[in-house]
Design an enzyme around this catalytic site. Structure first.
Site, mmCIF file in Angstrom:
data_model
loop_
_atom_site.group_PDB
_atom_site.id
_atom_site.type_symbol
_atom_site.label_atom_id
_atom_site.label_comp_id
_atom_site.label_asym_id
_atom_site.label_seq_id
_atom_site.Cartn_x
_atom_site.Cartn_y
_atom_site.Cartn_z
ATOM 1 N N GLN A 98 6.766 -5.277 -3.263
ATOM 2 C CA GLN A 98 6.770 -4.590 -4.554
ATOM 3 C C GLN A 98 5.873 -5.284 -5.569
ATOM 4 O OE1 GLN A 98 10.665 -5.978 -6.833
ATOM 5 N NE2 GLN A 98 11.159 -5.435 -4.696
ATOM 6 N N HIS A 100 5.212 -5.102 -10.200
ATOM 7 C CA HIS A 100 5.756 -4.640 -11.473
ATOM 8 C C HIS A 100 4.619 -4.352 -12.447
ATOM 9 C CE1 HIS A 100 9.513 -5.910 -9.786
ATOM 10 N NE2 HIS A 100 9.113 -7.165 -9.724
ATOM 11 N N GLU A 135 8.301 -12.013 -13.702
ATOM 12 C CA GLU A 135 9.443 -12.805 -13.244
ATOM 13 C C GLU A 135 8.986 -14.150 -12.705
ATOM 14 O OE1 GLU A 135 10.798 -9.638 -10.672
ATOM 15 O OE2 GLU A 135 10.190 -10.749 -8.891
ATOM 16 N N HIS A 264 4.455 -8.769 -3.979
ATOM 17 C CA HIS A 264 5.286 -9.847 -3.453
ATOM 18 C C HIS A 264 6.508 -9.302 -2.733
ATOM 19 C CE1 HIS A 264 6.952 -8.913 -7.455
ATOM 20 N NE2 HIS A 264 8.122 -9.251 -6.938
ATOM 21 N N ARG A 283 7.176 0.124 -5.401
ATOM 22 C CA ARG A 283 7.337 -0.398 -4.039
ATOM 23 C C ARG A 283 6.148 -0.030 -3.173
ATOM 24 N NH1 ARG A 283 12.291 1.093 -5.963
ATOM 25 N NH2 ARG A 283 13.836 -0.596 -5.989
#
Length: 403
Positions: A98, A100, A135, A264, A283
């Site tokens: 996935q 972001h 993240e 990642h 995804r």
């Protein structure tokens, strides 16, 4: 300074032991436990336990008193929203491959799907909110991941080392243009292969990986990973895409930062994860969930090279910070013992999690004892906290980022 009661999220890829052991519960658990959430995510907000023992949703506290809980500066920027979510993540099986979106991509995507009338709970909805979701993951145990596109010359060497005749043209496609544009071309080709082509190509690649492992080839770990993914996700294009990514092994205390567009997948291990408080995920594969290839391609960053591994910057004795450009969060690691005490202060809110040993937090005339797995909420209005502990005590601290 109040104790938190936190939600445990159960997903199929989770562990039946890691989070339960952290919380001092019986193991193994009946079902996999994947994530322990600490924060004010609307889906599972933590509950703050007051001096009288009554528990109240952190989400409600922030709504009623944003200035006192977040601090005026952070409330002016984030409203009543806590900008970060802290997690303990325990993976026994791989998560989906996935990426972001950036803040701009998320805002545009969210507005476009709203305008198109895509329901918020639709399985084909990509954007659940208009926010970015960067993240950082810090290992508690040895932690395995795929993250970021490998340097193209190394990927060409890997692909050429596989004795799979029908796969050779794909290696040469990248060899002809060993840069980010070449990676984009190869990735796009692999991820859009018709299923009939995948069903013919994947067995060859997997057989080649078996041979590479038997012969103790240079890319043993990468090939073992592809074999594991191929067994878990037969016929999935994400298995081929995994060949293009850095294969990373983090030791406890090491961390990687995953910015917008970074492709990642977490593979195995337990770590402390901090992320912007968002649900936006695009995804690529290794999942039965919705994959929107055109939208994914608009989000992906094809910058390539080794992923930087952080060990933290020691800002004062016993306190290490993991630096990122994110305004939403910063993660710090605190290690205290009989002769090392740490004072922590911040103009905004803080969550402290005890990951090892037993900690004692003193804030003014108030003292709280934290056992392993327990956490506390520190609103912005609280004064500085003195952290002491037994031998080999470790905590993690989540705060908004430094702007």
């Amino acid at each position: 300074m109040d104790l938190l009661h936190n939600a445990v999220r159960a997903y199929a890829w989770g562990s039946r032991t890691a989070i339960a052991e952290l919380l001092g519960k019986e193991v193994p658990t009946p079902h996999p436990e994947a994530e322990l959430w600490m924060g004010a995510h609307p889906g599972d907000p933590s509950r703050v336990v007051g001096p009288d023992g009554a528990a109240r949703s952190l989400l409600d506290l922030l709504t009623d008193d944003p200035d006192g809980q977040l601090g005026t500066r952070h409330a002016d920027r984030w409203g009543s929203r806590l900008p970060f979510l802290l997690k303990v993540l325990a993976a026994d099986e791989p998560l989906s491959l996935q990426a972001h979106p950036s803040a701009e991509q998320a805002a545009n995507g969210f507005a476009a799907e709203d305008a198109a009338g895509v329901p918020m709970d639709s399985p084909i909805r990509n954007y659940k909110d208009p926010s970015a979701k960067p993240e950082l993951i810090c290992a508690l145990t040895e932690f395995h991941a795929l993250a970021g596109f490998r340097e193209p010359a190394r990927t060409v060497a890997l692909l050429r080392s596989l004795d799979a005749p029908d796969f050779a043209p794909y290696a040469e496609l990248l060899a002809a243009q060993p840069d980010g544009d070449g990676l984009r071309a190869l990735f796009t080709t692999l991820i859009t292969l018709p299923q009939t082509a995948l069903d013919m190509l994947l067995p060859q690649v997997l057989d080649a990986c078996v041979l590479h492992v038997k012969e103790h080839g240079e890319f043993d770990l990468e090939c073992r990973t592809v074999l594991e993914l191929g067994e878990a996700y037969p016929g999935d294009a994400g298995v081929l895409a995994a060949l293009l990514l850095n294969r990373i092994v983090l030791q406890p205390g090491e961390a990687i930062y995953l910015p917008a567009g970074n492709l990642h997948a977490y593979l195995h291990g337990t770590g402390v994860e901090i992320l912007a408080n968002s649900d936006n995920v695009l995804r690529c594969g290794l999942t039965p969930k919705h994959v929107d290839v055109p939208e994914l391609m608009r989000v992906l960053d094809f910058a390539c090279g080794d992923m930087p591994v952080q060990t933290g910057v020691e800002t004062s004795p016993g306190l290490w910070s993991y630096r990122t450009p994110c305004p939403e969060f910063e993660l710090s690691r605190i290690e205290v013992g009989p002769s090392v005490h740490v004072r922590v202060d911040h103009s905004g809110p803080q969550i402290l999690l005890c990951a090892r040993g037993r900690a004692r937090l003193t804030c003014g005339d108030e003292t709280v004892e934290l056992a392993r797995g327990q956490s506390v909420w520190l609103p912005a209005r609280d004064p500085e906290v003195l952290v002491t502990g037994d031998v080999d005590t470790q905590l993690f601290r989540a705060t908004p980022g430094v702007e």
